[in-house]
Design a protein around this motif. Structure first.
Motif: not given
Lengths: 293, 368
Positions: A226, A253, A256-257, A265-266, A269
């Motif tokens: 990341k 991150e 969005s989490k 979330s990943d 991102v």
């Protein structure tokens, strides 16, 4: 208030990414290689600090210093044994070697410390800051992380702009051969870059594990990827760009989490990264490279 | 008879690679059926076949197109899960196992190809390390999405959901894809024969593509993009052709791979898998088909062979990987190797000429 607290968490996580990403950026800028072992140096740093704190009862600050020393030596040794012999080889060969080093570190850690997670005790033992009558709490870790990140960025900028070694680094990243002709010792410069990058990785490892305390041999790999994404996002090779990329990535991150989906979330991102790269192919603050025929 | 050496390089590659695969099949198939080779090795046969296909298809992107892709496992993943969904939903409708397997592989390939097209259009505009990082990002996105996907099948057809099994709204249905647990209850219909046929198909596609007009265009783009463009080669078209072909083959391999296990989760196809395939390709030699096959087999078997070192095996694997990269890429070691092999060759030549010059009778006397 949740918005503000999310924002603070995002900036704090982003600061860790930024510190890791600085290591990537410096190495990429000078050696033009993707150092995939960087994430695992973070893990080694965290373990070094953990061991001295738990088994030897060292003071947290002393353990951080110890982990910085360990990682710096590790970085220089890796560079000397694995990357230096490949200075003139193709970039893919170096990439695969870096992956080999990453496997090596992970498996060595697995043999030494085992696969059961170690619970890292935070190096910051100050009470969380409580604001607005308890509505907003800021952990001391976030404050320390952000402060460390800002200090490191200022320090690095001054170092690259004002010192002789910094000047040599900029020269090597611009044109290795020309720098060598001007009397710059390219090998020393690259080793110094690895030393600085790995020292930063140690700091990042300790801060990361203070905020997210489970420590396993693969702790470093995902933050590593990341952070590398963050470096590309902000413009790899540029220190302010990398910082910006790291912090933005952390904020995206966390947001969005908490607002969209924890498990996606990943994906979000990485999707943002792709969109940014499609609009600005060299990252937010990256230099535009003109193509010569 | 035509001499092997006088054939063109591509013909030699073709003959060598087809015969290696056929020979391996001719030896291993009877052994497997008679149960002579032990269980742990015979269980590896299908995975090895699929990894060979994955490596060969990645070689198309990395070796022939010259673009570093770090998300190849993403295509494998798409192929694997669409293939599993296809096979599971056809379980009652198409009864012969091989036919269902073929359908699953084709569907896996088609879907991976579609994803390849969707990814390829934006990604191939970028170059070098930026392209690498975006393919990495796509691989992670695919893994994440499949991780959240729930699929079930009942009389009314397929049901999809992103939240949980209940929201599929099925009556008496069967769950195919169960979020983070991945595909469950897969019928293990993959076979070694299918793996060999898929490798032969892959070789056929890649060798034909590489030796065609399109393949020459792809390699021209790799060697000098600007020169290729200036002689009228459409960069996007040929890059996409190679990229999508690579994705389709990876998807087919994925479908076959998944059918070899009863359950498979999306996290199996993560960044590390992409890297693993890339290591096979780079060690085999980029753009080298025979080398890729050999390195895949050796590197895949290496952890198995090192099993007696138990805990240390991955450590040894890592050290071997680093040493091989150093030995094959360092200029000084290359020079030493070249000198050594030249010395051995000249010694051999001398020894040969000495035996030739010796009178026959003397040699016979010596032997007697």
């Amino acid at each position: 208030m949740t918005f503000v607290s999310n924002l603070i968490n995002g900036i704090s996580l982003g600061s860790v990414y930024a510190i890791i990403a600085l290591g990537y950026t410096m190495v990429y800028g000078i050696a033009k290689m993707l150092n995939f072992a960087h994430g695992d140096v973070i893990m080694v740093g965290a373990y070094a600090s953990y061991c001295t704190m738990i088994y030897l009862n060292w003071h947290p600050l002393l353990s951080i210093l110890f982990s910085i020393v360990v990682c710096t030596i590790l970085g220089v040794v890796i560079e000397a044994f694995a990357y230096k012999p490949l200075r003139r080889a193709g970039s893919l060969a170096v990439l695969i070697t870096a992956i080999g080093v990453s496997y090596l570190l992970q498996n060595a850690a697995l043999l030494i410390w085992g696969s059961t997670p170690k619970i890292f005790t935070s190096v910051v033992n100050i009470k969380p800051l409580s604001l607005f009558g308890g509505k907003l709490t800021i952990t001391a870790e976030s404050i320390v992380t952000v402060a460390a990140c800002v200090l490191i960025m200022i320090g690095l900028t001054l170092f690259t702009q004002k010192t002789k070694m910094g000047k040599a680094m900029r020269a090597v990243s611009e044109d290795k051969d020309a720098a060598e002709l001007m009397g710059v010792n390219v090998n020393t410069t690259i080793s110094t870059t690895f030393a600085i990058g790995s020292a930063l990785a140690a700091v990042a490892g300790v801060l990361l594990c203070s905020a997210y305390p489970t420590l396993v041999p693969t702790t470093g790999s995902m933050p590593g990827i990341k952070a590398f994404t963050a470096a590309v996002f902000g413009g790899i090779g540029s220190i302010p760009g990398t910082m910006l990329g790291g912090i933005l990535l952390g904020i995206i991150e966390i947001f969005s989490k908490s607002y969209i989906s924890t498990s996606l979330s990943d994906a979000i991102v990485f999707a943002v990264l792709i969109i940014v790269l499609l609009v600005k192919p060299t990252g937010i603050l990256g230099k535009k490279v003109t193509e010569k025929v | 008879m035509i001499k092997f050496r006088s054939l063109s390089k591509s013909a030699r590659t073709g003959i060598t690679s087809y015969s290696i695969i056929l020979l391996a099949f001719a030896i291993l198939f009877p052994l497997q059926n008679l149960g002579i080779i032990n269980h742990s090795i015979s269980g590896q046969l299908v995975p090895i076949c699929t990894y060979i296909v994955m490596a060969l298809s990645l070689n198309l992107t990395v070796g022939f197109l010259g673009e570093l892709s770090l998300g190849h496992a993403g295509f494998v993943s798409v192929g694997a899960f669409t293939g599993v969904i296809a096979a599971s939903s056809l379980q009652d409708k198409v009864s012969p196992d091989p036919l269902r397997l073929v359908i699953a592989i084709i569907i896996g390939g088609i879907f991976a190809g579609i994803v390849g097209l969707l990814i390829g259009i934006p990604v191939l505009r970028l170059r070098g390390d930026y392209l690498a990082i975006v393919t990495l990002a796509f691989g992670e996105i695919i893994k994440n999405i499949i991780n959240c996907l729930y699929v079930g099948v009942d009389n009314k057809g397929l049901h999809f959901s992103m939240t949980d099994i209940k929201s599929l709204g099925m009556e008496n249905g069967r769950v195919i894809l169960n979020g983070p647990q991945g595909a469950v209850g897969i019928e293990q219909i993959a076979s070694f024969t299918a793996g060999i046929i898929l490798i032969l198909f892959t070789l056929f596609v890649i060798l034909n593509l590489v030796n065609s007009k399109a393949g020459r265009a792809v390699m021209a783009i790799r060697d000098n993009r600007i020169a290729a463009e200036s002689v009228g080669i459409s960069i996007t078209k040929y890059k996409l052709t190679a990229f999508i072909t690579s994705a389709v083959l990876a998807g087919m391999a994925g479908a076959l791979y998944a059918m070899n296990y009863s359950t498979i989760a999306a996290k199996k196809f993560d960044f590390n898998t992409s890297i693993l395939i890339l290591v096979f390709v780079v060690l085999g030699g980029m753009g080298n088909i025979v080398g890729t096959i050999i390195s895949t087999v050796i590197l895949y078997m290496l952890p198995e062979l090192l099993r007696e070192f138990s805990d240390y095996r991955m450590l040894i694997y890592a050290i071997i990987l680093i040493l091989v990269m150093l030995v094959t890429n360092n200029d000084r070691i290359k020079l030493i190797r070249a000198n050594a092999s030249a010395a051995i060759m000249s010694w051999l030549r001398k020894a040969m000429s000495r035996t030739k010059n010796q009178p026959k009778g003397k040699e016979d006397a010596h032997n007697g």
